[in-house]
Design a protein around this motif. Structure first.
Motif, PDB file in Angstrom:
ATOM      1  N   PRO A 164       4.350  15.744   7.986  1.00 30.33           N
ATOM      2  CA  PRO A 164       5.264  14.932   8.791  1.00 30.33           C
ATOM      3  C   PRO A 164       6.519  15.705   9.159  1.00 30.33           C
ATOM      4  CG  PRO A 164       5.363  14.290   6.476  1.00 30.33           C
ATOM      5  CD  PRO A 164       4.352  15.386   6.557  1.00 30.33           C
ATOM      6  N   THR A 165       7.136  15.349  10.281  1.00 31.71           N
ATOM      7  CA  THR A 165       8.429  15.970  10.601  1.00 31.71           C
ATOM      8  C   THR A 165       9.541  15.096  10.048  1.00 31.71           C
ATOM      9  OG1 THR A 165       8.312  14.844  12.712  1.00 31.71           O
ATOM     10  CG2 THR A 165       7.728  17.185  12.703  1.00 31.71           C
ATOM     11  N   LEU A 188       3.182  13.867   1.385  1.00 33.84           N
ATOM     12  CA  LEU A 188       4.535  13.766   0.800  1.00 33.84           C
ATOM     13  C   LEU A 188       4.475  13.592  -0.712  1.00 33.84           C
ATOM     14  CD1 LEU A 188       6.432  11.326   3.191  1.00 33.84           C
ATOM     15  CD2 LEU A 188       6.982  13.714   2.707  1.00 33.84           C
ATOM     16  N   ALA A 189       3.579  12.697  -1.148  1.00 38.99           N
ATOM     17  CA  ALA A 189       3.488  12.412  -2.579  1.00 38.99           C
ATOM     18  C   ALA A 189       3.037  13.658  -3.342  1.00 38.99           C
ATOM     19  CB  ALA A 189       2.516  11.257  -2.817  1.00 38.99           C
ATOM     20  N   LEU A 190       2.048  14.370  -2.776  1.00 40.74           N
ATOM     21  CA  LEU A 190       1.567  15.585  -3.455  1.00 40.74           C
ATOM     22  C   LEU A 190       2.681  16.621  -3.529  1.00 40.74           C
ATOM     23  CD1 LEU A 190      -2.007  16.067  -1.898  1.00 40.74           C
ATOM     24  CD2 LEU A 190      -1.428  15.211  -4.167  1.00 40.74           C
ATOM     25  N   LEU A 191       3.409  16.772  -2.417  1.00 39.74           N
ATOM     26  CA  LEU A 191       4.466  17.778  -2.371  1.00 39.74           C
ATOM     27  C   LEU A 191       5.569  17.456  -3.387  1.00 39.74           C
ATOM     28  CD1 LEU A 191       5.602  20.255  -0.901  1.00 39.74           C
ATOM     29  CD2 LEU A 191       6.736  18.701   0.678  1.00 39.74           C
ATOM     30  N   PHE A 192       6.069  16.216  -3.332  1.00 43.69           N
ATOM     31  CA  PHE A 192       7.176  15.881  -4.223  1.00 43.69           C
ATOM     32  C   PHE A 192       6.727  15.785  -5.691  1.00 43.69           C
ATOM     33  CE2 PHE A 192       9.161  14.975  -0.207  1.00 43.69           C
ATOM     34  CZ  PHE A 192      10.412  15.535  -0.404  1.00 43.69           C
ATOM     35  N   VAL A 229       0.819  -1.225   0.000  1.00 43.13           N
ATOM     36  CA  VAL A 229       0.000   0.000   0.000  1.00 43.13           C
ATOM     37  C   VAL A 229       0.852   1.273   0.000  1.00 43.13           C
ATOM     38  CG1 VAL A 229      -1.622   1.361   1.375  1.00 43.13           C
ATOM     39  CG2 VAL A 229      -2.055  -1.052   0.970  1.00 43.13           C
ATOM     40  N   VAL A 230       1.810   1.367   0.934  1.00 39.92           N
ATOM     41  CA  VAL A 230       2.573   2.618   1.050  1.00 39.92           C
ATOM     42  C   VAL A 230       3.393   2.912  -0.215  1.00 39.92           C
ATOM     43  CG1 VAL A 230       4.440   3.778   2.314  1.00 39.92           C
ATOM     44  CG2 VAL A 230       2.548   2.737   3.541  1.00 39.92           C
ATOM     45  N   PRO A 231       4.214   1.951  -0.704  1.00 40.34           N
ATOM     46  CA  PRO A 231       4.939   2.268  -1.951  1.00 40.34           C
ATOM     47  C   PRO A 231       4.012   2.584  -3.112  1.00 40.34           C
ATOM     48  CG  PRO A 231       5.419   0.009  -1.196  1.00 40.34           C
ATOM     49  CD  PRO A 231       4.597   0.654  -0.143  1.00 40.34           C
ATOM     50  N   LEU A 232       2.906   1.863  -3.176  1.00 35.42           N
ATOM     51  CA  LEU A 232       1.974   2.089  -4.283  1.00 35.42           C
ATOM     52  C   LEU A 232       1.396   3.503  -4.251  1.00 35.42           C
ATOM     53  CD1 LEU A 232       0.379   0.765  -6.633  1.00 35.42           C
ATOM     54  CD2 LEU A 232      -1.359   0.144  -4.988  1.00 35.42           C
ATOM     55  N   VAL A 233       0.917   3.904  -3.078  1.00 40.59           N
ATOM     56  CA  VAL A 233       0.317   5.242  -2.968  1.00 40.59           C
ATOM     57  C   VAL A 233       1.377   6.300  -3.229  1.00 40.59           C
ATOM     58  CG1 VAL A 233      -0.779   6.884  -1.385  1.00 40.59           C
ATOM     59  CG2 VAL A 233      -1.494   4.484  -1.393  1.00 40.59           C
ATOM     60  N   LEU A 254       6.486   7.042   6.277  1.00 39.73           N
ATOM     61  CA  LEU A 254       6.362   5.841   5.439  1.00 39.73           C
ATOM     62  C   LEU A 254       6.368   4.581   6.298  1.00 39.73           C
ATOM     63  CD1 LEU A 254       8.779   6.776   2.512  1.00 39.73           C
ATOM     64  CD2 LEU A 254       6.318   7.092   2.630  1.00 39.73           C
ATOM     65  N   ILE A 255       7.260   4.574   7.287  1.00 42.95           N
ATOM     66  CA  ILE A 255       7.358   3.378   8.140  1.00 42.95           C
ATOM     67  C   ILE A 255       6.051   3.176   8.920  1.00 42.95           C
ATOM     68  CG2 ILE A 255       8.509   2.400  10.176  1.00 42.95           C
ATOM     69  CD1 ILE A 255      11.094   3.600   9.101  1.00 42.95           C
TER      70      ILE A 255
END
Ligand code: ASP
Length: 409
Positions: free
Chosen positions: A139-140, A157-161, A45-49, A146-147
């Protein structure tokens, strides 16, 4: 003859029911097969999202467009969740499932489930406030986000990057985008492998649940369970079909046909998060590109809980009826507001809705111990409401895609 995957998954589901009924608690022996499947889809899930949403954002390439999609998505989720809970409240007030439950049954339910209820009530005390949730989206430490699999932080994070990839020089961004595309293909391949295991995983998970589940408890709470399931069915088929037909000009039958696999996986895992990789695959079958689905569906798995909200409406009224508490119109409106808000806070994992139900009960002054009365059928109702939750997420992605396409033509 080649059997289609969704047929295999359906056969897995039916076999699971049969094994559970025949072997009872012994069926738990095959649960590890289901757990492996569950871990595999949860792992991805996390890598996919992260990857697909970064790519999706980079290909949208425009912050304003992203903001518009975000607003539309949140508005859609809010309106549909409010409708869902209103249906729940209406049905519970008309059918009155809490009237007629005798004292003896009540005492027995308390005796059996009080300890479990205590745990949910304790977890409520640890629940952060709305402001904390909002602040906590940033997140800080990105690695920790991610963990922990903190979905709102991962989305952030995904939106930002993804956005900054469109702001730096093209020749600098391109290699990274290419790498992400390759990683995306690899991750999707893992999902395909997991899907091949789905028939076995679903069979094992369902067998274990059915084996443990006493049908007597379902009979004791039959009226309540029927109101929840009937409400979910009415809402899932009715409201989603209307939204798809009117807002997306899409044939609801085609939609439901395309999303069958995700429905069965959500039903057997009771987790919107676990079903997420399959939901993304399914909407692709009806033409929703990843640039929309990779935003709408993970966000939905985290904040859109229309099935859970409906369930909370019925449950709050049911418990109030048992305690003889009259809920006036003010109380009912509070339930609508609270359940809509609290469904944002409920994570897409099993039984999350119970903790947020405790929040709703607390707000309107219904004794929290009342939760003990409904825990016996919790797992089954969780399976049903999770299915509704993810159908809502997928329907929203179709609606958003349609409205964005209209904009660009
Ligand atoms: N299990 C639900 C979900 O994952 C949340 C809930 O407990 O209602 O969508």
């Amino acid at each position: 003859m080649k059997i289609k995957l969704h047929t295999k998954i359906l056969i897995g589901l039916i076999l699971g029911v049969i094994i559970g009924l025949v072997f009872g608690e012994k069926a738990k022996i095959i649960e590890p097969v289901g757990t492996i499947f569950l871990r595999l889809i949860t792992m991805i899930v996390v890598p996919l999202v992260l990857i697909s949403l970064m790519l999706g954002t980079a290909s949208l390439g425009d912050l304003r467009k992203l903001g518009r999609i975000g607003l539309k998505t949140v508005a859609y989720f809010t309106v549909t969740t409010t409708i869902a809970i209103s249906i729940g409240l209406f049905l519970a007030n008309v059918v009155k499932p809490g009237e007629g439950l005798n004292e003896q049954v009540k005492a027995q339910l308390y005796a059996n489930y009080q300890d479990k209820a205590e745990i949910s009530i304790q977890r409520l005390e640890e629940k952060p406030s709305a402001i904390d949730i909002l602040v906590g989206i940033v997140p800080t430490n990105p690695i920790k986000a991610l963990i922990d699999g903190n979905m709102l932080q991962v989305i952030f994070l995904a939106l930002l990057f993804g956005t900054v990839l469109t702001m730096i020089k093209k020749e600098r961004a391109d290699p990274l985008i290419k790498l992400l595309e390759s990683m995306n293909d690899a991750v999707i391949q893992v999902v395909h492998i997991a899907m091949k295991l789905a028939p076995f995983g679903v069979m094992a998970l369902i067998a274990a649940v059915i084996g443990q589940f006493g049908s007597e408890i379902l009979i004791t709470l039959l009226k309540y369970s029927l109101v929840v399931v009937g409400g979910l069915f009415l809402y899932t088929v009715g409201v989603n079909s209307l939204a798809l037909g009117i807002l997306a000009r899409t044939n609801p039958l085609l939609f439901f046909k395309a999303v069958k696999e995700a429905m069965i996986v959500a039903f057997s895992t009771s987790s919107s998060n676990a079903a997420l990789p399959i939901s993304l695959e399914c909407v692709e079958h009806i033409g929703v590109p990843r640039k929309y689905s990779s935003f709408v569906i993970p966000l939905g798995a985290t904040i859109n809980m229309d099935g859970t909200a409906l369930y909370q409406g019925v449950s709050a009224v049911f418990i109030a009826q048992i305690y003889g508490i009259h809920l006036g119109i003010g109380g009912q409106i509070t339930i609508v507001l609270m359940a809509t808000l609290s469904s944002v806070g409920a994570a897409g994992v099993p039984t999350a809705g119970i903790i947020t139900l405790a929040m709703v009960l607390k707000q309107i002054g219904i004794p929290l111990e009342g939760i003990a009365l409904i825990l016996g059928v919790e797992r089954f109702l969780d399976m049903c409401r999770t299915t509704t939750n993810i159908i809502g997420d997928m329907a929203c992605s179709v609606v958003i895609k349609k409205s964005e396409e209209k904009k660009s033509t």
